[in-house]
Design a protein around this motif. Structure first.
Motif, short mmCIF file in Angstrom:
data_model
loop_
_atom_site.label_atom_id
_atom_site.label_comp_id
_atom_site.label_asym_id
_atom_site.label_seq_id
_atom_site.Cartn_x
_atom_site.Cartn_y
_atom_site.Cartn_z
N VAL A 35 -4.97 1.66 13.43
CA VAL A 35 -5.00 2.11 12.05
C VAL A 35 -3.62 1.82 11.47
O VAL A 35 -2.62 2.32 11.96
N VAL A 36 -3.58 0.97 10.44
CA VAL A 36 -2.31 0.61 9.83
C VAL A 36 -2.07 1.53 8.64
O VAL A 36 -2.93 1.64 7.76
N VAL A 37 -0.95 2.22 8.66
CA VAL A 37 -0.62 3.09 7.53
C VAL A 37 0.14 2.26 6.51
O VAL A 37 1.10 1.58 6.84
N ASN A 38 -0.35 2.29 5.28
CA ASN A 38 0.25 1.48 4.21
C ASN A 38 1.29 2.34 3.50
O ASN A 38 0.96 3.24 2.74
N THR A 39 2.57 2.02 3.78
CA THR A 39 3.63 2.85 3.21
C THR A 39 4.20 2.30 1.92
O THR A 39 5.14 2.85 1.38
N LEU A 40 3.64 1.18 1.43
CA LEU A 40 4.16 0.62 0.17
C LEU A 40 3.98 1.67 -0.92
O LEU A 40 2.93 2.30 -1.01
N PRO A 41 5.02 1.87 -1.72
CA PRO A 41 4.94 2.95 -2.71
C PRO A 41 3.87 2.68 -3.77
O PRO A 41 3.57 1.54 -4.09
N LYS A 42 3.26 3.74 -4.25
CA LYS A 42 2.26 3.67 -5.31
C LYS A 42 2.93 4.06 -6.62
O LYS A 42 3.90 4.80 -6.61
N HIS A 56 5.37 -8.55 2.86
CA HIS A 56 5.12 -9.68 3.75
C HIS A 56 4.97 -9.25 5.19
O HIS A 56 4.11 -9.77 5.91
N ALA A 57 5.73 -8.26 5.61
CA ALA A 57 5.62 -7.78 7.00
C ALA A 57 4.25 -7.18 7.25
O ALA A 57 3.59 -7.48 8.26
N LEU A 58 3.83 -6.36 6.28
CA LEU A 58 2.52 -5.72 6.42
C LEU A 58 1.43 -6.78 6.48
O LEU A 58 0.55 -6.79 7.35
N ARG A 59 1.48 -7.74 5.54
CA ARG A 59 0.45 -8.78 5.47
C ARG A 59 0.46 -9.61 6.75
O ARG A 59 -0.62 -9.89 7.32
#
Ligand SMILES: Nc1ncnc2c1ncn2[C@@H]1O[C@H](COP(=O)(O)OP(=O)(O)OP(=O)(O)O)[C@@H](O)[C@H]1O
Ligand SMILES: Nc1ncnc2c1ncn2[C@@H]1O[C@H](COP(=O)(O)OP(=O)(O)OP(=O)(O)O)[C@@H](O)[C@H]1O
Ligand SMILES: [Mg+2]
Ligand SMILES: [Mg+2]
Lengths: 287, 283, 367, 283, 287
Positions: free
Chosen positions: A231-238, A252-255
């Protein structure tokens, strides 16, 4: 904001809204997936990513009550899901508008199913309001065949949101659309879900889409006997904006991590789970 | 391949083909009837009147003669001179009435029944053999049975139309209902729409084009059957008219009857075509 | 008119003869199982046909070398009435006299007076049939106009009983065995035998192309001998049961044997509870009196089928081959009538064939 | 909705329905025809049919009687006793022969013609009105015209079958050819495949399922028409047999004929269904 | 390597193989695109990227000879394209296999159209050889309906390459496939084109695909009146591998440039070409 969705708590409570507990799906001797455990918290946006045939649609149908697992149970709000319910709206891949009704009638049909006592004109008003929310004021009287693919999917979205469900289930809702339309609709859905404070569960093939929308991304190995690998937690701010998403740090790291999973690890992990893998608690990855 | 065709060019070509056909027919018969058949005893020939004096083959009527007769028939289509002599318009009206009655009853039976059959795969499989065996039976085979059992000839005629036209509607309704897109049923299910709401607002409109196709086939068959039914029952109707004209061997009238039957059949088909367009949906 | 001298052998031996499955056709049919065609050197196939229009069309197409027809049909065909253009066919011999009946549905038991038949529907076998003319004359005598006051339809004889049963018609003047069949099945009763309307009226005919005596005199002569002989044989009361047995089977009339027997022997149930004994209910007389043709022609004029003046006697002479029939009868030792004209008594009126116009003028109801 | 149905359960249900229907029929007629009329003179009664003798009308036959008769007919289906009396097997064979001949000729005409029409939108539009008018004309209206013009009754019968069964094949072939996926035509074009190669290797197989559907409809119509055609032409065939049994008011035989016509029609339909499956393609 | 494709020169000659000279396409009053000029050099792999409806398929059909421009001409090898030709093979989006032929027969049909004198067994052999090249030895006898989407498209590729055309034209050949299959096929096509030294022209919606395969990428503005806005030269070294592409230096910059174009500039540039824009020579961009 409509009254129905006001008293939703936005904080994540201890008990998830949806609990998927060890479900499996078998067709005769073949096991599509098994031992799938995960939860979706209240107000959370979860994406499910995996290759074709790993059973994503099946899982979503089970959450929607349209299908039943061969093993295991799914709890929603603590109770087992026994069948389809107005609490869980589905946005289908192929929009699934009935083509003989106008956009307004399609939405009104959904509203009428929820509010059986409403008179016709009230349904029509509410339907037009729901369409206005997705920017389709002008197209209320048009039949699906007179709408573009993007507009059709917008009507489908309006229909799903009109009945103010507790959870939105979406099966590759945008995959049939071109890039530009897709982007616009992603933002639309993101806004509506956030506004209504809804729980959302979405299947997608598009990594950018998952990154744009989700709080967590479930990665499934290839089938048969597919599992939730991590499960990848998406920490990019909203809030995230599509036009600038690829300039955001961490993007880019997440992708790349997800791409790597899709290109290689989804296959290599399929047969052999790594040491210490506990299907009840798939590893959470934060990048 | 170019798919767009100007309607004018097509109509023109139609007319040219028609003109060639009728012209050829007219020319081919020009001078027929003067043909040297077997030489007749002149004394005998004299008795037969001038038309017969040349004897020989029975000539086909020329299109111009048919046209003249058609004009004559159509100039007063609704006269009634006694029970045996009524205008062609009245005959067609009788036939239409019978067809619509038989077809209407068939629709009233076939559509609800087809709905039920379509919803139940078991019933569908169980009833299918009967439908398949009864479907190909000719109206002329039903007619004696109907006359015998029903003991009322006008009901028999309607029954034969009913029994011949019910099958396509039944099969198409069942098929249309059973083939409703799973997607839409799922929508109805997730909306917790009730059985009736699903049946009338989702399944029926979804199956409507298929049902209408069945109705269109059925009305074609009903109209095909009317001539047989009326020939046997007699009295009124275009079928009886054909029978009468046959007994008198008026080929011109038979040609006119063929044309009329064709035109009315075409009109019925177009009417249902319009209805089909009204319920059609496209995506 | 004298036919040519007869060669001994038929030019064509394999013949096809169409018939309608009614007792009127008895001589044509029974000549086959009882070997009369073979005896005269012919190989005949008798073909059952569905209706008179089909007989006519197949006769015109020369699919049949000869055919069972209603006596008025060759007259009408030769005059170009009811056909697109004249078709010269001739009556080589009469098949039967009498043998028809008016049958009414059981519910009309109390309507024995034709004056009460207003509005009823009747069937006759064909427009050009003695049945049509007799029914019309009968109701006209009772004061009804057959075109306005009742309805008369052409229905193939085999369909009459079924239509009577379905109450599609109220009655019919039709050929046997269907009158008797209606009684047998409990559907109707025999109102009267046509014998009581015109004793000795002709019904069906053995028809040949008008050119046959000229083109195939040998075949024609053999055929005439076979038919005349069969007719005479059928007529003998002693042979009637044997004939009934021969023609009742599925290859010919396809009816219960008792029905055929009742028709041929004249001992029959009338549907009203009585057993009637009328030995001459049907007779088989080959001689085509010209007076019969003339009466038929007057009726064609009377009801507007024939709209122009014709020389009745000349047409009768051309179409009814009395001399050829007479010769065949003589050869077989039968008594030949001296005159082709005969005064008839029809429906209570005298008919003088020499005065057809006066006869025609005496009717109030006519076209 | 559950779509899988065990064939056994369906067959069982079929049998139950059949048994109920036949049983009900049998029971309903138990004691019919014994209507106790007034006592009749025994001599008189001897001259009447069984039912009439007791004051009733001949009743509908019971299924058991029909079954006995069916057994009797099927135990010797191929006898020939004279031109008008032949076994039911022979009659069916005659009918089949006529249908196959008429249908075969219709196919030979309709498929190439439909191909040409389908390739040309102009021709398609121009010929359509004629096809549409001629299509609904009943076999019984064609029959007199055919007898008159062809002057041969057996050719007429075949002609009537031909003319009634040609239309669906013609329309379907034209439609199938005109609806060949643009994609495949483009493939053929980019491969510079010639006209014939494209026609036979691409268009024909692509349109084959539609053509077969047309043929299936056509054979159904041809079989529907045979009874009418044979009734008029007479002599042989199941249609003539029906007519014949009607003359004799043998309702049992008519029921058997209906069953036979249905079964043979079903067999023909299944045969073309198999052919359709052979040329079907799915993606 | 088959004999037919051996004597191809690999160097880029002065005169491009295909020259598109000022073509336009109009439907009645609406102009889909106009003033489109570009060239494709011998042995070059060119991708065309743009939003739905800008006329990409139309351009490809014109190159294939299946359609004709309303204005302008297209020269191939110096001669005007008058109709479809065996020299220019097309790989269609929907594979376009005829479903009643087996994979082998589909390929043999194409071969038979080129080599009319070959006997049946020779065609069959050559077809099997072509299928073997795309890894479908085992599936030669199967009908398209028995093949997966990816296998079908592979047969389509084998069919196109079997007739050794001078140029391959591909209209979104992989867009209907899932990510994994898509990746495998991209590598297949890349290999085959390189081996045969063929010229290739491909339409795609997938930016990664364009980067992986192309030498140059044509970017089209949105329609109507679409134009080639710019030509991006792909300088990433070859051979490129999908699994590692996103780790290659320069990749992210290139991708972001194209994404920016698709998300914003394709729209803003549509109405107003920038100063100094010459449609005959759209700006070349090297990143
Ligand atoms: N009725 C069935 N019988 C047998 N197998 C089935 C049935 N329905 C689905 N499957 C199999 O179940 C698997 C999962 O199907 P599902 O549609 O859930 O996959 P998915 O992950 O949604 O794929 P995609 O991304 O292509 O939509 C597939 O491999 C499919 O072949
Ligand atoms: N026959 C036609 N009549 C009118 N307009 C047409 C016709 N065919 C195509 N068009 C228009 O031409 C434009 C270009 O179509 P085309 O298929 O080339 O677009 P595309 O760039 O390939 O789009 P996509 O990415 O969706 O495949 C579209 O806007 C379409 O509406
Ligand atoms: Mg899925
Ligand atoms: Mg396109």
């Amino acid at each position: 904001m409509p009254e129905g969705s006001l008293p939703k708590e936005k904080t994540v409570v201890t008990r998830p809204y949806v609990q998927v507990e060890g479900i499996a799906r078998r067709y005769g001797p073949t096991t599509v997936f098994e031992n799938v455990w995960f939860g979706v918290n209240r107000g959370e946006f979860v994406c499910l990513v995996g290759h074709s045939g790993c059973g994503k649609t099946t899982i979503l149908n089970i959450l929607a009550g349209l299908d039943a697992p061969s093993e295991g149970v799914v709890l929603a709000d603590g109770r087992e899901i026994a069948g389809p319910s107005l609490q869980h709206a589905v946005i289908f891949q192929g929009h699934a508008l009935v083509p003989w009704m106008t956009a307004e009638q399609n939405v009104a049909f959904a509203l009428g199913s929820k509010h059986r006592d409403w008179p016709r004109h009230r349904l029509a008003e509410a339907a037009r309001a729901a369409l206005a929310k997705v920017g389709l004021e002008g197209a209320a009287g048009r039949k699906p065949s007179e709408l573009s693919g993007g507009m059709k999917q917008r009507v489908g979205i309006a229909r799903a949101f009109a009945i103010t469900p507790k959870m939105m289930l979406m099966d590759e809702p945008f995959s049939a659309l071109d890039a530009l339309t897709r982007g616009a609709l992603q933002e639309e859905v993101s806004r509506l879900v956030t506004e209504a404070g809804q729980t959302a569960f979405m299947i997608t093939h598009d990594v950018d889409e998952a990154i744009l929308l989700s709080d967590r991304i479930l990665l499934m190995t290839n089938g048969p006997r597919a599992r939730v690998a991590e499960v990848v937690v998406n920490t990019l701010p909203k809030p995230r904006v599509r036009a600038t998403l690829h300039h955001q740090p961490g993007y880019h790291a997440l992708r790349d991590h997800i791409m790597d999973f899709l290109i290689t690890r989804s296959r290599t992990l399929a047969g052999a789970p790594p040491d210490g893998y506990d299907p009840r608690r798939p590893p959470e990855v934060i990048i | 391949m170019q798919r767009e065709v100007s309607a004018w060019r097509a109509a023109l070509l139609s007319l040219v083909i028609l003109a060639l056909f009728l012209g050829g027919w007219e020319l081919a018969l020009q001078g027929a009837g003067q043909g040297g058949g077997p030489a007749l005893d002149p004394e005998y020939a004299a008795l037969l009147g001038q038309a017969a004096a040349t004897g020989g083959q029975t000539p086909m009527p020329k299109p111009s003669e048919i046209g003249r007769r058609l004009f004559q028939l159509l100039s007063d289509p609704f006269y009634i001179r006694g029970p045996n002599d009524q205008g062609i318009g009245i005959q067609i009206a009788w036939s239409l009435g019978r067809v619509l009655l038989g077809f209407g009853i068939a629709a009233l039976v076939a559509i609800p029944l087809g709905f039920v059959i379509g919803m139940s795969p078991l019933l569908n499989a169980a009833l299918n053999p009967f439908i398949q065996v009864l479907r190909p039976v000719s109206p002329l085979a039903w007619m004696p049975l109907a006359l015998f059992t029903i003991q009322d000839s006008s009901i028999s005629a309607v029954f034969v139309i009913f029994i011949c036209s019910i099958w396509p509607m039944l099969l198409n309704t069942a098929f249309g209902v059973s083939a409703v897109r799973r997607e839409w049923l799922n929508v109805a299910r997730t909306l917790e729409a009730g059985t009736w709401r699903t049946a009338f607002r989702v399944i029926l409109p979804a199956a409507a084009p298929t049902i209408l196709t069945g109705m269109r086939i059925s009305i074609g068959i009903a109209w095909l059957v009317i001539v047989a039914a009326e020939m046997l029952v007699g009295g009124t109707g275009i079928g009886y008219w054909v029978w009468n004209q046959w007994n008198n061997l008026s080929i011109a009238d038979i040609c006119i009857a063929i044309l009329m039957i064709g035109l009315v059949g075409l009109a019925l088909d177009r009417l249902l075509g319009l209805a089909a367009r009204a319920v059609a949906w496209n995506e | 008119r004298e036919a040519m001298a007869q060669p001994a052998t038929p030019e064509k031996r394999d013949l096809r003869i169409g018939f309608i499955a009614i007792t009127c056709a008895t001589p044509i049919i029974m000549a086959d199982p009882m070997g009369f065609y073979r005896k005269h050197g012919l190989n005949v196939e008798v073909i059952r046909t569905a209706g008179w229009a089909v007989i006519r069309d197949r006769a015109i197409a020369r699919e049949f070398d000869a055919a069972h027809m209603l006596a008025p049909m060759p007259l009408a065909m030769s005059l170009g009435v009811g056909v697109a253009s004249p078709q010269p066919w001739a009556v080589a011999a009469i098949e039967n006299v009498n043998g028809q009946a008016i049958t009414l549905a059981n519910k009309h038991r109390d309507k024995r007076n034709p004056a009460n038949w207003r509005g009823m529907r009747f069937a006759v076998p064909f427009d050009f049939s003695i049945h049509n003319y007799l029914l019309r004359a009968y109701v006209a005598e009772a004061g009804l106009d057959p075109d306005r006051d009742i309805q008369i339809r052409s229905v193939p004889p085999p369909e009459m009983v079924a239509n009577l049963r379905a109450e599609n018609i109220d009655g019919f003047l039709g050929p046997d065995p269907f009158n008797q069949r209606a009684v047998f099945d409990g559907v109707g009763f025999i109102h009267l035998l046509t014998k009581t309307l015109w004793d000795g009226h002709p019904c069906c005919a053995f028809a040949v192309p008008a050119s046959m005596p000229r083109e195939m005199p040998g075949t024609f002569a053999a055929l005439m001998r076979a038919i005349v002989e069969a007719t005479a044989y059928s007529n003998a009361p002693a042979n009637r049961r044997e004939v009934a047995a021969a023609i009742a089977g599925p290859n010919y009339l396809n009816q219960p044997q008792t029905v055929i027997e009742q028709v041929l022997t004249g001992t029959f149930a009338d549907g009203l509870g009585q057993v009637q004994r009328v030995p001459d209910r049907v007779g088989f007389q080959p001689f085509p009196y010209h007076s019969m043709a003339i009466w038929i022609l007057t009726q064609m004029r009377r009801w507007g089928q024939l709209t122009r003046e014709v020389d009745y006697a000349a047409v009768a002479n051309q179409v009814f081959l009395a001399l050829d029939a007479g010769r065949a009868m003589r050869e077989l030792g039968l008594e030949v009538p001296a005159d082709t004209m005969r005064r008839e008594r029809i429906l209570g009126r005298d008919f003088d064939p020499a005065q057809p116009d006066a006869y025609l003028a005496s009717f109030a109801i006519r076209r």
